[in-house]
Design a protein around this motif. Structure first.
Motif, short mmCIF file in Angstrom:
data_model
loop_
_atom_site.label_atom_id
_atom_site.label_comp_id
_atom_site.label_asym_id
_atom_site.label_seq_id
_atom_site.Cartn_x
_atom_site.Cartn_y
_atom_site.Cartn_z
N LEU A 22 0.84 -1.20 0.00
CA LEU A 22 0.00 0.00 0.00
C LEU A 22 0.88 1.26 0.00
CD1 LEU A 22 -2.78 1.41 0.26
CD2 LEU A 22 -2.56 1.18 2.74
N PHE A 23 1.94 1.23 0.79
CA PHE A 23 2.83 2.39 0.87
C PHE A 23 3.43 2.70 -0.50
CE2 PHE A 23 6.64 4.79 1.46
CZ PHE A 23 6.41 5.60 2.57
N GLU A 24 3.96 1.65 -1.13
CA GLU A 24 4.64 1.84 -2.41
C GLU A 24 3.67 2.29 -3.49
OE1 GLU A 24 7.76 -1.26 -2.44
OE2 GLU A 24 8.00 -0.66 -4.56
N ALA A 25 2.48 1.70 -3.50
CA ALA A 25 1.47 2.07 -4.51
C ALA A 25 1.04 3.52 -4.32
CB ALA A 25 0.26 1.13 -4.40
N THR A 26 1.04 3.99 -3.07
CA THR A 26 0.56 5.35 -2.79
C THR A 26 1.64 6.40 -2.97
OG1 THR A 26 -0.94 4.38 -1.16
CG2 THR A 26 -0.62 6.77 -1.06
N PHE A 27 2.84 6.10 -2.45
CA PHE A 27 3.88 7.14 -2.39
C PHE A 27 5.01 6.93 -3.41
CE2 PHE A 27 2.05 6.94 2.00
CZ PHE A 27 1.39 8.16 1.95
N VAL A 76 2.88 15.63 7.19
CA VAL A 76 2.49 14.24 7.45
C VAL A 76 1.49 13.83 6.38
CG1 VAL A 76 1.23 12.71 9.03
CG2 VAL A 76 2.90 14.33 9.94
N ARG A 77 1.81 12.77 5.66
CA ARG A 77 0.93 12.29 4.59
C ARG A 77 0.62 10.83 4.87
NH1 ARG A 77 2.85 12.58 -0.87
NH2 ARG A 77 0.72 13.08 -1.49
N LEU A 78 -0.67 10.48 4.90
CA LEU A 78 -1.09 9.16 5.35
C LEU A 78 -2.11 8.53 4.41
CD1 LEU A 78 -1.86 10.11 9.06
CD2 LEU A 78 0.21 8.96 8.23
N VAL A 79 -2.05 7.19 4.36
CA VAL A 79 -3.08 6.46 3.64
C VAL A 79 -3.43 5.23 4.48
CG1 VAL A 79 -1.44 5.06 2.28
CG2 VAL A 79 -3.76 5.51 1.39
N SER A 80 -4.70 4.85 4.46
CA SER A 80 -5.12 3.66 5.21
C SER A 80 -5.92 2.72 4.33
CB SER A 80 -5.99 4.07 6.41
OG SER A 80 -6.59 2.91 6.99
N ALA A 81 -5.62 1.44 4.45
CA ALA A 81 -6.41 0.42 3.72
C ALA A 81 -7.84 0.41 4.22
CB ALA A 81 -5.77 -0.95 3.89
N GLN A 82 -8.06 0.92 5.44
CA GLN A 82 -9.41 1.00 5.99
C GLN A 82 -10.05 2.37 5.73
OE1 GLN A 82 -6.83 -0.60 7.96
NE2 GLN A 82 -7.68 -2.42 6.99
N PHE A 124 6.42 12.78 8.00
CA PHE A 124 6.65 11.44 7.45
C PHE A 124 5.52 11.08 6.50
CE2 PHE A 124 4.78 11.36 11.68
CZ PHE A 124 3.58 10.68 11.49
N GLU A 125 5.80 10.08 5.67
CA GLU A 125 4.74 9.44 4.91
C GLU A 125 4.44 8.12 5.60
OE1 GLU A 125 6.88 10.28 1.53
OE2 GLU A 125 5.60 12.02 1.21
N GLY A 126 3.16 7.77 5.69
CA GLY A 126 2.79 6.55 6.39
C GLY A 126 1.62 5.84 5.74
N ALA A 127 1.70 4.51 5.71
CA ALA A 127 0.58 3.69 5.25
C ALA A 127 0.14 2.78 6.39
CB ALA A 127 0.97 2.86 4.03
N VAL A 128 -1.16 2.51 6.46
CA VAL A 128 -1.73 1.72 7.55
C VAL A 128 -2.60 0.61 6.99
CG1 VAL A 128 -3.24 1.80 9.57
CG2 VAL A 128 -1.95 3.83 8.93
N ASP A 129 -2.47 -0.58 7.60
CA ASP A 129 -3.42 -1.65 7.32
C ASP A 129 -3.56 -2.43 8.62
OD1 ASP A 129 -5.23 -3.29 6.07
OD2 ASP A 129 -3.87 -3.93 4.47
N SER A 130 -4.77 -2.83 8.95
CA SER A 130 -5.00 -3.37 10.29
C SER A 130 -5.99 -4.53 10.27
CB SER A 130 -5.55 -2.26 11.19
OG SER A 130 -5.81 -2.74 12.48
N CYS A 131 -5.73 -5.54 11.11
CA CYS A 131 -6.72 -6.60 11.30
C CYS A 131 -7.38 -6.49 12.67
CB CYS A 131 -6.12 -7.98 11.06
SG CYS A 131 -4.82 -8.45 12.21
N VAL A 132 -7.18 -5.33 13.33
CA VAL A 132 -7.95 -5.05 14.55
C VAL A 132 -9.29 -4.49 14.09
CG1 VAL A 132 -8.08 -3.74 16.71
CG2 VAL A 132 -5.84 -4.41 15.78
N PRO A 133 -10.39 -5.17 14.40
CA PRO A 133 -11.66 -4.64 13.90
C PRO A 133 -11.88 -3.21 14.38
CG PRO A 133 -12.03 -6.60 15.28
CD PRO A 133 -10.55 -6.39 15.19
N PHE A 134 -12.37 -2.44 13.48
CA PHE A 134 -12.55 -1.00 13.57
C PHE A 134 -13.73 -0.66 14.47
CE2 PHE A 134 -12.98 3.02 11.32
CZ PHE A 134 -11.72 3.20 10.79
N GLY A 135 -13.53 0.14 15.50
CA GLY A 135 -14.66 0.58 16.31
C GLY A 135 -15.39 -0.55 17.01
N ALA A 136 -14.68 -1.64 17.32
CA ALA A 136 -15.31 -2.80 17.95
C ALA A 136 -14.99 -2.88 19.44
CB ALA A 136 -14.87 -4.08 17.25
#
Ligand code: ADP
Ligand code: MG
Length: 402
Positions: A22-27, A76-82, A124-136
């Protein structure tokens, strides 16, 4: 085929691959590195952290992954898979309480808080992906903060991640980010669990002085089932802040900084509770205070039961904790009460809501090997009640942000 949804934890390799891609595809360039931090479940000790109380979380195997590269400026530039696919952007010079909207507030807030504490942190540039359920209710927010805290610590060469004292400094930065920049009035338990837990151990956290004790979590003969009720969960809507304000006001009437100090000033729970109730007139406040004082006492008892390997007693304390959160603190919802009830009927020796409540997740201590059967029974109860099907997780006590 399974009749319930199990949310698996990613392997460290899978998480790193996903977030690097995700990071590479975005930045358009590879990230400097990948860091990650766990979600958590609290075994007992709910709504005690902001009262200087005790809690007993474990880190989950489910983690938030962050890929980062340092910038020389303060952007700060960010992207999230969620997220929505857009790059979220802010200049750290523009970060201040009330000025930041969107999910990036949790991340930029951490960098802001570290800068406020005098650390030399750039953008920084940052990409995020998480398997912690969101808002759970499993602390996706703290895992997001902690993943970036440990990453920023590393790329800025601060060295805070190297020991528990330094990690406590990172916890404080994450708490400031969540409270002041993201605007969620949560206590410090979630961030401490994510940054200070130890693989295989429950974290006995004393929120009065921030001290921790690591106690092996290995419930012989039992396993932990996490039920994500998928009931809408929103901590920013004022309910959490209102509970916190009620406790602060009660402490002020009692002349103490925290309700924990009131509890410990008495000889025992009964004495402290009776004395507090004698001074507080408002019925709602009395019930809120009763929850906090009894919950801190239950957490002490549960910790002792854990040390003794007495899981029967531990389960009864979980049940009592849930009843107190339902009747006195009033932070459960129908889905949480049903999940707990159905799990017990299906053989759990203890069950309770976990996290802030108002939706979110419940945990059940079930005989080893029966998680699937209990999950099936819980799904059946939800379907019969016309409720959306919950999802399930299992986890051992996992390791901290790294
Ligand atoms: P919980 O911490 O219980 O999961 P919260 O409401 O405290 O629930 O935090 C959820 C919020 O955290 C989301 O609304 C979002 O702003 C942010 N968040 C968490 N994980 C991610 C992620 N992977 N990507 C983007 N934002 C995230
Ligand atoms: Mg949260």
């Amino acid at each position: 085929s399974p009749v319930f949804t199990l949310l698996p934890a990613w392997s460290a390799h899978e998480g790193a691959e996903r977030v690097r891609t995700l990071f590479e595809a975005t930045f358009g360039a590879p990230a400097t590195g990948v860091w990650s931090a766990p979600g958590r479940v609290n075994l007992i000790g709910e709504h005690t952290d902001y009262n200087g109380g005790l809690c007993l979380p474990i880190a989950l195997e489910h983690r938030c992954y962050a890929a980062l590269s340092r910038r020389t400026d303060t952007l700060v530039r960010l992207v999230s898979a969620q997220g929505d696919g857009e790059v979220w952007e802010i200049d750290l010079a523009d970060v201040s309480p009330g000025a930041v909207t969107g999910w990036g507030a949790y991340v930029a807030g951490v960098a802001w808080a570290l800068r406020e504490a005098g650390h030399d942190v750039t953008g920084f540039e940052g990409a995020v992906d998480s398997c912690v359920p969101f808002g759970a209710g499993l602390s996706s927010s703290a895992s997001l903060e902690a993943a970036f805290a440990i990453a920023i610590d590393d790329i800025a060469g601060l060295g805070l991640g190297a020991d528990d004292a330094g990690r406590s400094t990172l916890v404080a930065a994450c708490v400031r980010a969540e409270n002041e920049i993201a605007g969620a009035a949560t206590g410090g338990m979630d961030q401490a669990a994510s940054l200070r837990a130890r693989d295989g151990y429950a974290l006995a956290l004393d929120c009065l002085d921030g001290s921790v004790h690591h106690e092996p979590f290995d419930p012989a003969g039992y396993e932990l089932l996490v039920i994500d009720t998928r009931a809408p969960h929103e901590l920013n809507d004022g309910q959490y802040a209102s509970r916190r304000a009620t406790c602060d006001a009660a402490a002020e009437v009692l002349g103490v900084a925290t309700l924990r100090e009131w509890l410990d000033a008495g000889t025992d729970l009964e004495t402290s509770l009776a004395a507090a109730l004698g001074r507080l007139v408002d019925d709602t406040t009395r019930r809120r205070v009763r929850h906090v004082l009894t919950e801190i006492d239950r957490t002490r008892a549960a910790f002792a039961a854990m040390q003794a390997g007495d899981w029967g007693t531990f389960g009864l304390l979980m049940d009592a904790s849930h009843a107190s959160l339902r009747d006195d603190y009033e932070v459960t919802v129908r889905e949480l009460d049903l999940a707990v009830e159905a799990a017990r009927t299906a053989g759990a020796i203890g069950a309770r809501m976990t996290g802030g409540g108002f939706g979110g997740s419940a945990i059940a201590l079930v005989p080893a090997g029966t998680s699937a059967a209990v999950a099936t029974a819980v799904v059946g109860a939800f379907v019969a009640a016309g409720l959306r099907e919950p999802a399930f997780l299992t986890s051992r006590a996992a390791g901290p942000a790294a």
